[in-house]
Scaffold this motif. Sequence first.
Motif, PDB file in Angstrom:
ATOM      1  N   LEU A   1       0.838  -1.200   0.000  1.00 18.14           N
ATOM      2  CA  LEU A   1       0.000   0.000   0.000  1.00 18.14           C
ATOM      3  C   LEU A   1       0.870   1.246   0.000  1.00 18.14           C
ATOM      4  N   ILE A   2       1.930   1.260   0.825  1.00 20.40           N
ATOM      5  CA  ILE A   2       2.831   2.408   0.893  1.00 20.40           C
ATOM      6  C   ILE A   2       3.488   2.640  -0.462  1.00 20.40           C
TER       7      ILE A   2
ATOM      8  N   THR B   1       0.651  19.483  11.612  1.00 13.11           N
ATOM      9  CA  THR B   1       1.012  18.790  12.858  1.00 13.11           C
ATOM     10  C   THR B   1       2.299  17.991  12.698  1.00 13.11           C
ATOM     11  N   GLY B   2       2.652  17.646  11.475  1.00 15.17           N
ATOM     12  CA  GLY B   2       3.910  16.950  11.209  1.00 15.17           C
ATOM     13  C   GLY B   2       5.064  17.900  10.954  1.00 15.17           C
ATOM     14  N   GLN B   3       4.800  19.204  11.150  1.00 16.21           N
ATOM     15  CA  GLN B   3       5.813  20.254  11.014  1.00 16.21           C
ATOM     16  C   GLN B   3       6.391  20.348   9.601  1.00 16.21           C
ATOM     17  N   VAL B   4       5.601  19.934   8.617  1.00 10.36           N
ATOM     18  CA  VAL B   4       5.998  20.114   7.222  1.00 10.36           C
ATOM     19  C   VAL B   4       5.640  21.529   6.769  1.00 10.36           C
ATOM     20  N   LEU B   5       4.482  22.032   7.242  1.00  7.97           N
ATOM     21  CA  LEU B   5       4.036  23.386   6.937  1.00  7.97           C
ATOM     22  C   LEU B   5       3.770  24.139   8.235  1.00  7.97           C
TER      23      LEU B   5
ATOM     24  N   ALA C   1      -1.968   5.616   8.020  1.00  4.45           N
ATOM     25  CA  ALA C   1      -2.233   5.610   9.462  1.00  4.45           C
ATOM     26  C   ALA C   1      -3.474   6.412   9.845  1.00  4.45           C
ATOM     27  N   GLU C   2      -3.698   7.535   9.171  1.00  8.09           N
ATOM     28  CA  GLU C   2      -4.806   8.419   9.532  1.00  8.09           C
ATOM     29  C   GLU C   2      -6.115   8.004   8.877  1.00  8.09           C
ATOM     30  N   ILE C   3      -6.085   7.650   7.602  1.00  7.15           N
ATOM     31  CA  ILE C   3      -7.289   7.270   6.865  1.00  7.15           C
ATOM     32  C   ILE C   3      -7.330   5.751   6.774  1.00  7.15           C
ATOM     33  N   ARG C   4      -8.227   5.139   7.548  1.00 10.46           N
ATOM     34  CA  ARG C   4      -8.256   3.685   7.636  1.00 10.46           C
ATOM     35  C   ARG C   4      -9.317   3.052   6.736  1.00 10.46           C
TER      36      ARG C   4
ATOM     37  N   ARG D   1       5.105  12.142   5.149  1.00 12.38           N
ATOM     38  CA  ARG D   1       3.951  12.568   5.947  1.00 12.38           C
ATOM     39  C   ARG D   1       2.644  12.309   5.197  1.00 12.38           C
ATOM     40  N   VAL D   2       2.643  12.523   3.880  1.00 14.03           N
ATOM     41  CA  VAL D   2       1.446  12.256   3.076  1.00 14.03           C
ATOM     42  C   VAL D   2       1.135  10.761   3.077  1.00 14.03           C
ATOM     43  N   ILE D   3       2.166   9.948   2.956  1.00 13.78           N
ATOM     44  CA  ILE D   3       1.969   8.495   2.989  1.00 13.78           C
ATOM     45  C   ILE D   3       1.391   8.066   4.332  1.00 13.78           C
ATOM     46  N   GLU D   4       1.896   8.650   5.420  1.00 10.34           N
ATOM     47  CA  GLU D   4       1.365   8.347   6.757  1.00 10.34           C
ATOM     48  C   GLU D   4      -0.113   8.750   6.859  1.00 10.34           C
TER      49      GLU D   4
END
Length: 317
Positions: free
Chosen positions: A4-5, A100-104, A33-36, A26-29
């Motif tokens: 999937l990744i 929240t992932g400090q990317v932006l 992880a976030e969208i199940r 972060r987008v992959i996560e």
Amino acid sequence: MPDLISQIRQTLPALLDDAGENAARRVIEFFTAEIRNKNTRRAYARAVRQFFDWAADRGLTLEEVEPVHVAAYVEDDDRSASTVKQHLAAIRRLFDWLVTGQVLASNPAAPVRPPKLVVEEGKTPVFTAEETRELLDSIVEEKQDIGRLRDRGLIGVMVFTFARVSAVAGLDVGDYYRAGHRWTLHLQEKGGKRRDIPVHHKAGQYLDAYLDAAGIRDEKDAPLFQSLSRSRELTGRRLQSDNILQMVKRRAEEAGFDPDQVCCHTFRGTGITTYLENGGKLETAQHIAGHASATTTKLYDRRNRNVEQEEIERIRI
């Protein structure tokens, strides 16, 4: 999960892939992880790709996207208000995840207001009780082969439980069980919600006829509704939602209905409307349907749409 990744990484919009390793990870996560939920993941991926392709066409980078760009994207979108609102929600949620992932440093979609959406009644076409009975009876009136018995049982479950097609497709044989003196269906709806719904006597008749003919009543872990081989035998493989939609349209057309005006949600709306027409309470319909809000349940209620032909004939010109 590694597959999937890899799949997500390969399909990342170029704008996100060019934003660097941290942003891509972060987008992959977000999508793993976030969208199940698979359906939500698919819808969000489509919305995200469309927005970032739009931004890339205008020469923007991830860091350069500002609220004015998101607002312009929403303004340019000529699709329905509900679709635009859903897409904006997906974009906003991804940007939140990047923040929240400090990317932006900030979410450029946060201040953008969605289009106004006022919905008092859903668009899903529904049948009358008589039309539903006509359809169900037509499925097995010619011959009672296993495919027809399966299809009648499946549609019957959707009508009498108000269940979503994904929940019906996910049923195992053991999810149809006896609790005391009554038969029950154990449904798993979206968001991991589980519901145990008493089985209407007609739905029970349809299921019993199908299970007896299929000979799978003791195979508790087997899919309840299975695909068929070329020799018209059950394969042991679960019938998928797309296959069920195709079946529903085929059975509707065979019964003389317009297949373009029928979908799996038709039976959810039909069941809810018929229940309310016969004195059922809205809050109970909400519970049976598994809706978080009665407002959602009311979208499926078509009682106010029913105008008798005799009333129309009063327009004497």
